[in-house]
Design a protein around this motif. Sequence first.
Motif, PDB file in Angstrom:
ATOM      1  N   THR A   1      -4.143   2.046   0.720  1.00  0.00           N
ATOM      2  CA  THR A   1      -3.606   2.963  -0.294  1.00  0.00           C
ATOM      3  C   THR A   1      -4.371   4.278  -0.282  1.00  0.00           C
ATOM      4  OG1 THR A   1      -2.921   1.108  -1.697  1.00  0.00           O
ATOM      5  CG2 THR A   1      -3.111   3.265  -2.743  1.00  0.00           C
TER       6      THR A   1
ATOM      7  N   SER B   1       1.071   4.085  -2.867  1.00  0.00           N
ATOM      8  CA  SER B   1       0.770   5.464  -2.478  1.00  0.00           C
ATOM      9  C   SER B   1       1.902   6.402  -2.860  1.00  0.00           C
ATOM     10  CB  SER B   1       0.517   5.534  -0.971  1.00  0.00           C
ATOM     11  OG  SER B   1      -0.565   4.717  -0.590  1.00  0.00           O
TER      12      SER B   1
ATOM     13  N   ALA C   1       0.823  -1.216   0.000  1.00  0.00           N
ATOM     14  CA  ALA C   1       0.000   0.000   0.000  1.00  0.00           C
ATOM     15  C   ALA C   1       0.854   1.261   0.000  1.00  0.00           C
ATOM     16  CB  ALA C   1      -0.942  -0.005   1.211  1.00  0.00           C
TER      17      ALA C   1
END
Length: 233
Positions: A109, A40, A36
């Motif tokens: 995310t 991101s 995640a």
Amino acid sequence: MAYFQEAFIMAIKNLLSFDPELYGIVFLSLKISTIAVILSALVGIPVGAVIALKEFKGKNVLINMINTLMGIPPVVVGLVVYILLSNQFGIFGDLRLLFTQTAMVMAQTMLATPIIMGLTIVALHGLDPLLRKTAISLGASRYQLVWILIREARYSIGSSIIVAFGRLLAEVGAVMMVGGNIRYQTRVMTTAIALQKGMGEFQEALALGIILLILSLFITTGIDMIRRGKVWL
């Protein structure tokens, strides 16, 4: 105080027992949060850089929205992802991703991206304006300028990744809603702690919490060492 001491001893014993289920939970926690935070960063850093360096109408409004999303409650994100993936009324319901690791990555995310994006904007705004003028005067293209400024702000941007990773590792609301806390499949450290607390096993939950703190300490220390080393230079 003795209660906490016993919980700490229990945590150490659990770590040294090499219990497959415990280490499976730890590995899954790291796996979900790492994927995640990488996704991101891939989105948040370049988008944050564009927002910080480009002047356009509504820029301040957009930055305020991003700052607001940085503090969005995880349960709200979990609810949004749950609705999107729901078989009943979700637009992605046919994919059957609800209560899977993919859904957990999606939720995390969504939580981490505004954090990295917002802190990237702050980092680039904090650079000396002369740096940008000097790069332009030396003939740097738009993409070269963005890359130079990101490199100069790399330590602050690296800190944003650490902050985001720490929040994801300790997050419980969103992953509980979209993951379902299924044993051996979607159970992570935080949801395991919530489960033990619900069962009345407070000392066991506290021991898991101590393990999570130890894990967070080692991970964030390692990332910080990488951020200060050759990797970022």
